[in-house]
Enzyme design. Structure first.
Site, PDB file in Angstrom:
ATOM      1  N   ASP A 131       0.830  -1.218   0.000  1.00 24.70           N
ATOM      2  CA  ASP A 131       0.000   0.000   0.000  1.00 24.70           C
ATOM      3  C   ASP A 131       0.859   1.260   0.000  1.00 24.70           C
ATOM      4  O   ASP A 131       0.376   2.354  -0.281  1.00 24.70           O
ATOM      5  CB  ASP A 131      -0.960   0.008   1.197  1.00 24.70           C
ATOM      6  CG  ASP A 131      -0.276  -0.078   2.559  1.00 24.70           C
ATOM      7  OD1 ASP A 131       0.969  -0.150   2.620  1.00 24.70           O
ATOM      8  OD2 ASP A 131      -1.000  -0.079   3.579  1.00 24.70           O
ATOM      9  N   TYR A 156      12.156   2.953  -0.758  1.00 21.58           N
ATOM     10  CA  TYR A 156      11.508   1.629  -0.802  1.00 21.58           C
ATOM     11  C   TYR A 156      10.213   1.690  -1.610  1.00 21.58           C
ATOM     12  O   TYR A 156      10.023   0.929  -2.569  1.00 21.58           O
ATOM     13  CB  TYR A 156      11.211   1.125   0.619  1.00 21.58           C
ATOM     14  CG  TYR A 156      10.192  -0.001   0.650  1.00 21.58           C
ATOM     15  CD1 TYR A 156      10.490  -1.249   0.114  1.00 21.58           C
ATOM     16  CD2 TYR A 156       8.915   0.196   1.185  1.00 21.58           C
ATOM     17  CE1 TYR A 156       9.552  -2.279   0.103  1.00 21.58           C
ATOM     18  CE2 TYR A 156       7.970  -0.830   1.189  1.00 21.58           C
ATOM     19  CZ  TYR A 156       8.290  -2.061   0.646  1.00 21.58           C
ATOM     20  OH  TYR A 156       7.364  -3.069   0.628  1.00 21.58           O
TER      21      TYR A 156
HETATM   22  P1  NAD Z   1      11.406  -9.796   3.922  1.00 21.24           P
HETATM   23  O1  NAD Z   1      12.399  -8.685   3.885  1.00 21.24           O
HETATM   24  O2  NAD Z   1      11.085 -10.450   5.205  1.00 21.24           O
HETATM   25  O3  NAD Z   1      11.861 -10.954   2.915  1.00 21.24           O
HETATM   26  C1  NAD Z   1      12.412 -10.691   1.665  1.00 21.24           C
HETATM   27  C2  NAD Z   1      13.015 -11.994   1.126  1.00 21.24           C
HETATM   28  O4  NAD Z   1      13.525 -11.722  -0.203  1.00 21.24           O
HETATM   29  C3  NAD Z   1      14.206 -12.511   1.954  1.00 21.24           C
HETATM   30  O5  NAD Z   1      14.074 -13.896   2.157  1.00 21.24           O
HETATM   31  C4  NAD Z   1      15.418 -12.199   1.093  1.00 21.24           C
HETATM   32  O6  NAD Z   1      16.494 -13.094   1.291  1.00 21.24           O
HETATM   33  C5  NAD Z   1      14.828 -12.300  -0.304  1.00 21.24           C
HETATM   34  N1  NAD Z   1      15.592 -11.520  -1.289  1.00 21.24           N
HETATM   35  C6  NAD Z   1      16.014 -10.229  -1.175  1.00 21.24           C
HETATM   36  N2  NAD Z   1      16.703  -9.882  -2.281  1.00 21.24           N
HETATM   37  C7  NAD Z   1      16.705 -10.957  -3.111  1.00 21.24           C
HETATM   38  C8  NAD Z   1      17.221 -11.207  -4.404  1.00 21.24           C
HETATM   39  N3  NAD Z   1      17.911 -10.263  -5.090  1.00 21.24           N
HETATM   40  N4  NAD Z   1      17.019 -12.417  -4.974  1.00 21.24           N
HETATM   41  C9  NAD Z   1      16.323 -13.376  -4.305  1.00 21.24           C
HETATM   42  N5  NAD Z   1      15.815 -13.204  -3.065  1.00 21.24           N
HETATM   43  C10 NAD Z   1      16.004 -12.003  -2.481  1.00 21.24           C
HETATM   44  O7  NAD Z   1      10.110  -9.197   3.223  1.00 21.24           O
HETATM   45  P2  NAD Z   1       8.562  -9.437   3.588  1.00 21.24           P
HETATM   46  O8  NAD Z   1       8.164  -8.515   4.663  1.00 21.24           O
HETATM   47  O9  NAD Z   1       8.317 -10.889   3.697  1.00 21.24           O
HETATM   48  O10 NAD Z   1       7.894  -8.885   2.229  1.00 21.24           O
HETATM   49  C11 NAD Z   1       7.734  -9.745   1.111  1.00 21.24           C
HETATM   50  C12 NAD Z   1       7.106  -8.958  -0.034  1.00 21.24           C
HETATM   51  O11 NAD Z   1       5.854  -8.439   0.393  1.00 21.24           O
HETATM   52  C13 NAD Z   1       7.936  -7.752  -0.474  1.00 21.24           C
HETATM   53  O12 NAD Z   1       7.851  -7.659  -1.876  1.00 21.24           O
HETATM   54  C14 NAD Z   1       7.259  -6.569   0.181  1.00 21.24           C
HETATM   55  O13 NAD Z   1       7.412  -5.395  -0.585  1.00 21.24           O
HETATM   56  C15 NAD Z   1       5.812  -7.031   0.187  1.00 21.24           C
HETATM   57  N6  NAD Z   1       4.963  -6.492   1.273  1.00 21.24           N
HETATM   58  C16 NAD Z   1       5.363  -6.583   2.592  1.00 21.24           C
HETATM   59  C17 NAD Z   1       4.520  -6.126   3.593  1.00 21.24           C
HETATM   60  C18 NAD Z   1       4.912  -6.223   5.063  1.00 21.24           C
HETATM   61  O14 NAD Z   1       4.206  -5.674   5.912  1.00 21.24           O
HETATM   62  N7  NAD Z   1       5.983  -6.913   5.418  1.00 21.24           N
HETATM   63  C19 NAD Z   1       3.281  -5.578   3.270  1.00 21.24           C
HETATM   64  C20 NAD Z   1       2.922  -5.491   1.924  1.00 21.24           C
HETATM   65  C21 NAD Z   1       3.759  -5.972   0.946  1.00 21.24           C
HETATM   66  O1  DAU Z   2       2.445  -0.883   4.524  1.00 23.64           O
HETATM   67  C1  DAU Z   2       3.126  -2.004   4.063  1.00 23.64           C
HETATM   68  C2  DAU Z   2       4.583  -1.901   4.441  1.00 23.64           C
HETATM   69  O2  DAU Z   2       4.655  -2.142   5.848  1.00 23.64           O
HETATM   70  C3  DAU Z   2       5.477  -2.877   3.690  1.00 23.64           C
HETATM   71  O3  DAU Z   2       5.454  -2.563   2.330  1.00 23.64           O
HETATM   72  C4  DAU Z   2       6.913  -2.812   4.206  1.00 23.64           C
HETATM   73  O4  DAU Z   2       7.695  -3.810   3.578  1.00 23.64           O
HETATM   74  C5  DAU Z   2       6.887  -3.081   5.702  1.00 23.64           C
HETATM   75  O5  DAU Z   2       8.190  -2.952   6.229  1.00 23.64           O
HETATM   76  C6  DAU Z   2       5.943  -2.103   6.405  1.00 23.64           C
HETATM   77  O6  DAU Z   2       6.472  -0.750   6.334  1.00 23.64           O
HETATM   78  P1  DAU Z   2       6.368   0.264   7.575  1.00 23.64           P
HETATM   79  O7  DAU Z   2       7.396   1.298   7.414  1.00 23.64           O
HETATM   80  O8  DAU Z   2       4.967   0.708   7.793  1.00 23.64           O
HETATM   81  O9  DAU Z   2       6.730  -0.788   8.775  1.00 23.64           O
HETATM   82  P2  DAU Z   2       7.672  -0.637  10.054  1.00 23.64           P
HETATM   83  O10 DAU Z   2       7.416  -1.830  10.914  1.00 23.64           O
HETATM   84  O11 DAU Z   2       9.068  -0.291   9.708  1.00 23.64           O
HETATM   85  O12 DAU Z   2       7.045   0.637  10.785  1.00 23.64           O
HETATM   86  C7  DAU Z   2       5.673   0.663  11.188  1.00 23.64           C
HETATM   87  C8  DAU Z   2       5.405   2.024  11.798  1.00 23.64           C
HETATM   88  O13 DAU Z   2       6.125   2.115  13.044  1.00 23.64           O
HETATM   89  C9  DAU Z   2       5.896   3.192  10.960  1.00 23.64           C
HETATM   90  O14 DAU Z   2       5.002   4.276  11.101  1.00 23.64           O
HETATM   91  C10 DAU Z   2       7.253   3.555  11.563  1.00 23.64           C
HETATM   92  C11 DAU Z   2       7.061   3.197  13.024  1.00 23.64           C
HETATM   93  N1  DAU Z   2       8.277   2.737  13.729  1.00 23.64           N
HETATM   94  C12 DAU Z   2       9.026   1.734  13.175  1.00 23.64           C
HETATM   95  C13 DAU Z   2      10.169   1.278  13.792  1.00 23.64           C
HETATM   96  C14 DAU Z   2      11.017   0.200  13.162  1.00 23.64           C
HETATM   97  C15 DAU Z   2       8.629   3.294  14.962  1.00 23.64           C
HETATM   98  O15 DAU Z   2       7.925   4.188  15.472  1.00 23.64           O
HETATM   99  N2  DAU Z   2       9.751   2.839  15.573  1.00 23.64           N
HETATM  100  C16 DAU Z   2      10.558   1.866  15.027  1.00 23.64           C
HETATM  101  O16 DAU Z   2      11.621   1.532  15.655  1.00 23.64           O
END
Ligand code: NAD
Ligand code: DAU
Length: 347
Positions: A131, A156
């Site tokens: 999002d 990002y």
């Molecule tokens: P993560 O960082 O936990 O995992 C990423 C994985 O990708 C790791 O296992 C890493 O080793 C692998 N990777 C990184 N670079 C690579 C490369 N060049 N080749 C092959 N593998 C590689 O990420 P996540 O939180 O599991 O997110 C997964 C996907 O979902 C991402 O595309 C992210 O943008 C999307 N996403 C995440 C969230 C969230 O809240 N975490 C929300 C919405 C969308």
């Molecule tokens: O919205 C989806 C996204 O959510 C994904 O695309 C990203 O991969 C995922 O990392 C996540 O991004 P955020 O930046 O929202 O997540 P994060 O956990 O880093 O932070 C959540 C919120 O908390 C954000 O407003 C920043 C705040 N934060 C984060 C950290 C790490 C703090 O206040 N303190 C912290 O130490």
């Protein structure tokens, strides 16, 4: 035998998805391609690594020779593309890796699929996005729909936006049967503890400060990771090629409310010497920090019948208990590179 190729399956959402898929689709072959960056960990998949339906390949999505070989050898018919650099704070201090993996890596995958599949309507390329590409919402603005304009604010989210545009272009230009999902913040088991919820849980248990950026009033829309995995599976099976589906939990919380809630529940589950709230520390804000995200998931609910199964109460409880029960995993993945990152980020 044909396969589904999952990229980034050793990461947080990817490992939950691999486990979900193997349980829901027995007898279907799954190949997990992951570069095992700091965020990827095979220990997260130890319970399924011996499954006859599963193969792990250690490799980079930018390696086109490897991709082509895998597509051919494994008769890849579906791709679910998670692999990415995913942490906003790291993208601010070191954007290069984000452009490489998120933009160039997605391009390499798309182009391999185009070359080997053409416009074959039996194939599927599902791109997992976020999002964050839509930018930030004001307090009273309606939640993001699939037609909301793109306004990414961090390296990002800009790199994810670029990858979304490439995915769309490969459908419009070459007829590649793509699907894109844009999901809100995930939480749950196996999340790397640089993200807010696991970071706060583990810091609290270790008596360390709980860093809250800015005034703590930024809002995120939280979805339990298993619900996201079911959503992806649903879109893969029923989604219309070329379409975008937003996935979210209708579950908006300010950061400070979440941190306090975690503290209060940990006071009951694992009491420390003093209430955990005393560890909350307001720190310098993240540059370009988006104020609010909220997802309108009406389309996937109406068109494909998906709804989240977990509310925040049950999801957060399961997450807290999981981290309490998996301290060894957390200790191991936080060694080495992560310790350097933590010092750079929080001093
Ligand atoms: P993560 O960082 O936990 O995992 C990423 C994985 O990708 C790791 O296992 C890493 O080793 C692998 N990777 C990184 N670079 C690579 C490369 N060049 N080749 C092959 N593998 C590689 O990420 P996540 O939180 O599991 O997110 C997964 C996907 O979902 C991402 O595309 C992210 O943008 C999307 N996403 C995440 C969230 C969230 O809240 N975490 C929300 C919405 C969308
Ligand atoms: O919205 C989806 C996204 O959510 C994904 O695309 C990203 O991969 C995922 O990392 C996540 O991004 P955020 O930046 O929202 O997540 P994060 O956990 O880093 O932070 C959540 C919120 O908390 C954000 O407003 C920043 C705040 N934060 C984060 C950290 C790490 C703090 O206040 N303190 C912290 O130490």
């Amino acid at each position: 035998m044909s396969s589904i190729l999952v990229t980034g399956g050793a990461g947080f959402i990817g490992s939950n998805f691999v486990r979900h898929w193997l349980a829901q689709h027995p007898g279907e072959r799954l190949v997990n391609l992951d570069a095992l960056t700091y965020a990827g960990n095979l220990e997260s998949l130890a319970d399924i690594e011996a499954s006859p339906d599963y193969r792990f390949v250690h490799g980079d999505i930018c390696d086109r020779e490897l991709l082509e070989r895998l597509f051919l050898d494994e008769q890849v018919e579906q791709v679910v593309h998670f692999a990415a650099e995913s942490h906003v704070d790291r993208s601010i201090t070191g954007p290069d890796a984000f452009i490489r993996t998120n933009v160039e890596g997605t391009f390499a995958l798309l182009d391999t699929a185009r070359k080997l599949w053409g416009a074959n309507p039996e194939r599927r390329f599902l791109h997992v996005s976020t999002d964050e590409v839509y930018g930030s919402l004001g307090p009273d603005e309606p939640a993001f729909t699939e037609t909301h304009p793109y306004r990414p604010n961090s390296p990002y989210s800009a790199s994810k936006a670029a990858s979304d545009h490439l995915v769309r272009a490969y459908h419009e230009t070459y007829g590649l049967p793509v699907l894109t999902t844009n999901c809100s913040n995930n939480y749950g088991p196996w999340q790397f503890p640089e993200k807010l919820i696991p970071l706060v849980i583990l810091n609290a248990l270790e008596g360390k400060p709980l860093p809250v950026y800015g005034d703590g009033r930024n809002i995120r829309d939280w979805l339990y990771v298993e619900d996201h995995c079911r959503g992806i599976d649903t879109v893969l099976e029923q989604g219309a090629p070329g379409e975008v589906y937003n996935i979210g939990g209708h579950n908006e919380w300010t950061n400070i409310d979440i941190v306090q809630r975690i503290c209060d529940r940990l006071d009951e589950l694992a009491p420390g010497e003093r209430p955990y709230r005393e560890l909350i520390t307001f720190v310098k804000d993240r540059p370009g920090h988006d104020r609010r995200y909220a997802i309108d998931s009406g389309k996937i609910q109406r068109d494909l019948g998906w709804t989240p199964a977990h509310d925040f109460e049950t999801g957060l409880e399961a997450t807290l208990r999981w981290y309490l029960d998996h301290r060894d995993w957390c200790d191991r993945i936080r060694s080495g590179e992560y310790r350097d990152y933590y010092r750079r980020q929080y001093g």
